[in-house]
Enzyme design. Structure first.
Site, PDB file in Angstrom:
ATOM      1  CB  ILE A 161      -0.982   0.006   1.196  1.00  0.00           C
ATOM      2  CG1 ILE A 161      -1.962   1.172   1.057  1.00  0.00           C
ATOM      3  CG2 ILE A 161      -0.249   0.053   2.519  1.00  0.00           C
ATOM      4  CD1 ILE A 161      -3.068   1.177   2.098  1.00  0.00           C
ATOM      5  CB  ALA A 162       3.990   2.137   1.750  1.00  0.00           C
ATOM      6  CB  SER A 202      12.769  -2.668   4.500  1.00  0.00           C
ATOM      7  OG  SER A 202      12.597  -4.085   4.525  1.00  0.00           O
ATOM      8  NE  ARG A 203      10.728  -5.553  11.861  1.00  0.00           N
ATOM      9  CZ  ARG A 203       9.621  -6.017  12.421  1.00  0.00           C
ATOM     10  NH1 ARG A 203       8.983  -7.030  11.886  1.00  0.00           N
ATOM     11  NH2 ARG A 203       9.149  -5.463  13.526  1.00  0.00           N
ATOM     12  CG  LEU A 225       4.688  -1.515  10.098  1.00  0.00           C
ATOM     13  CD1 LEU A 225       5.266  -1.114  11.455  1.00  0.00           C
ATOM     14  CD2 LEU A 225       5.582  -2.544   9.425  1.00  0.00           C
ATOM     15  CG  HIS A 277      -1.260  -0.340  13.241  1.00  0.00           C
ATOM     16  ND1 HIS A 277      -2.545  -0.171  12.749  1.00  0.00           N
ATOM     17  CD2 HIS A 277      -0.503  -0.729  12.182  1.00  0.00           C
ATOM     18  CE1 HIS A 277      -2.555  -0.444  11.454  1.00  0.00           C
ATOM     19  NE2 HIS A 277      -1.338  -0.792  11.091  1.00  0.00           N
ATOM     20  CE  LYS A 281      -7.945   0.196   6.126  1.00  0.00           C
ATOM     21  NZ  LYS A 281      -8.073  -1.272   6.090  1.00  0.00           N
ATOM     22  NE  ARG A 320      -5.663  -6.553   2.797  1.00  0.00           N
ATOM     23  CZ  ARG A 320      -4.389  -6.383   2.473  1.00  0.00           C
ATOM     24  NH1 ARG A 320      -3.588  -7.446   2.398  1.00  0.00           N
ATOM     25  NH2 ARG A 320      -3.904  -5.193   2.210  1.00  0.00           N
TER      26      ARG A 320
END
Length: 329
Positions: A14-15, A36-37, A74, A79, A97, A165
């Site tokens: 999404i980013a 990023s990790r 994230l 969050h 959200k 999700r």
């Protein structure tokens, strides 16, 4: 400052695909860093998006003195941790959200940001698009008479058990991912909190997430009803009913950033066969750009965010009430 300098806390889809391109349309925003990790992933995405700096950890981005604010895309269960970390680092926070997994966690985030003197806003991008600005004005002006009811539907198909999700402990499921929009818009249009909540849901036997959830929210002035689903045909729509007309909003949530949008206002005529209708068209506007611009303006100009952080806590309270009503708690 004349521009708010954002760091992106994650290379989430999404980013990369929506939010950063949208932010680039906001003239009071500058994307200066991404983290990023994985150092290689951070560097690659930074190069792809022409972001000046990449960081090999979230902590490194939060320590970057050239970053004023962070956007957090994230998974939901992260969050809380990273909003509090950002606040403690003195960064303003625009967080995806739903703000948290519970209303209690959301309140902790609000408290942490207040204590640190930084701004926090939940990223419901649809609210600040010209389409919804106009719909709210139409309702407030009495264009459709007295508001009676709001009906909404939001769905897509995703049965990938590895997708966040569909992971219960990550805050997955239909209500948390997309039903939160219907809760939010209902509260926004009625200007308050529901006095009564009824609901029904179905969970996936393998993953435990809700895949089909419907709710009735009773407000002092009327009712809101909605269904959200993550095992159904992709669709989204909102109908707003008043005593003297109705408003139909096409593509109300994932508003396209590359074409004009339309809202239909029905009133008079000979409904339902030949109602009077006026189609309002709005110029192309990126919802993520509008959101970032409004957030930046609040910080740069020293006024409250367009959506207060307390609204995110209230939204989570209603989501919790829906789960409780559906499962007899």
């Amino acid at each position: 400052m004349t521009r708010l300098r954002f760091g992106i806390l994650s290379t989430a889809d999404i980013a990369r695909k929506k939010v950063v391109p949208g932010m680039r349309t906001a003239d009071r925003v500058e994307v200066v860093a991404i983290a990023s990790r994985n150092a290689d992933v951070a560097a690659r995405v930074a190069a792809e998006l022409a972001i000046p700096r990449s960081h090999a950890s979230y902590e490194a981005l939060l320590a970057d003195p050239e970053v004023d604010a962070v956007y957090i895309p994230l998974p939901n269960h992260l969050h809380l941790e990273w909003t509090i970390a950002a606040a403690e680092a003195g960064k303003h926070v625009l967080c995806e959200k739903p703000l948290a997994l519970t209303a209690g966690d959301a309140q902790r985030m609000v408290d942490a940001c207040e204590a640190a003197g930084v701004r926090l806003m939940e990223a419901f991008m649809y609210r600040l698009h010209p389409t919804w600005t106009a719909v709210r004005q139409l309702v407030a002006s009495g264009r459709i008479g007295r508001l009676q009811a709001v009906q909404s539907w939001f769905s897509y198909y995703n049965d990938d058990a590895t997708n966040i999700r569909n992971v219960l402990e990550y805050g997955g499921g239909a209500l948390m991912d997309i039903g939160c929009y219907s809760v939010n818009l209902s509260r926004m249009l009625f200007g308050g909190e529901p006095t009564n909540v009824q609901a029904a849901l179905r969970r996936d036997e393998a993953t435990g997430v809700d895949v089909l959830t419907s709710a009735i929210l009773e407000f002092e002035a009327g009712h809101a009803t909605f269904t959200c689903a993550i095992r159904s045909e992709d669709d989204q729509r909102v109908e707003v009913y008043g005593t003297e007309g109705r408003i139909s909003v096409g593509i109300p949530f994932n508003i396209p950033p590359d074409r004009p949008t339309r809202v239909s206002v029905f009133a008079g005529g000979e409904p339902p066969v030949a109602p009077g209708v006026e189609v309002l068209e709005f110029s192309t506007a990126d919802p993520y750009g509008a959101e970032a611009q409004a957030f930046a303006a609040a910080i740069l100009d020293g006024h409250p965010t367009p959506v207060p952080p307390a609204d995110a806590v209230a939204n989570m309270r209603v989501i919790e009430r829906i789960f409780a009503a559906a499962e007899g708690h």
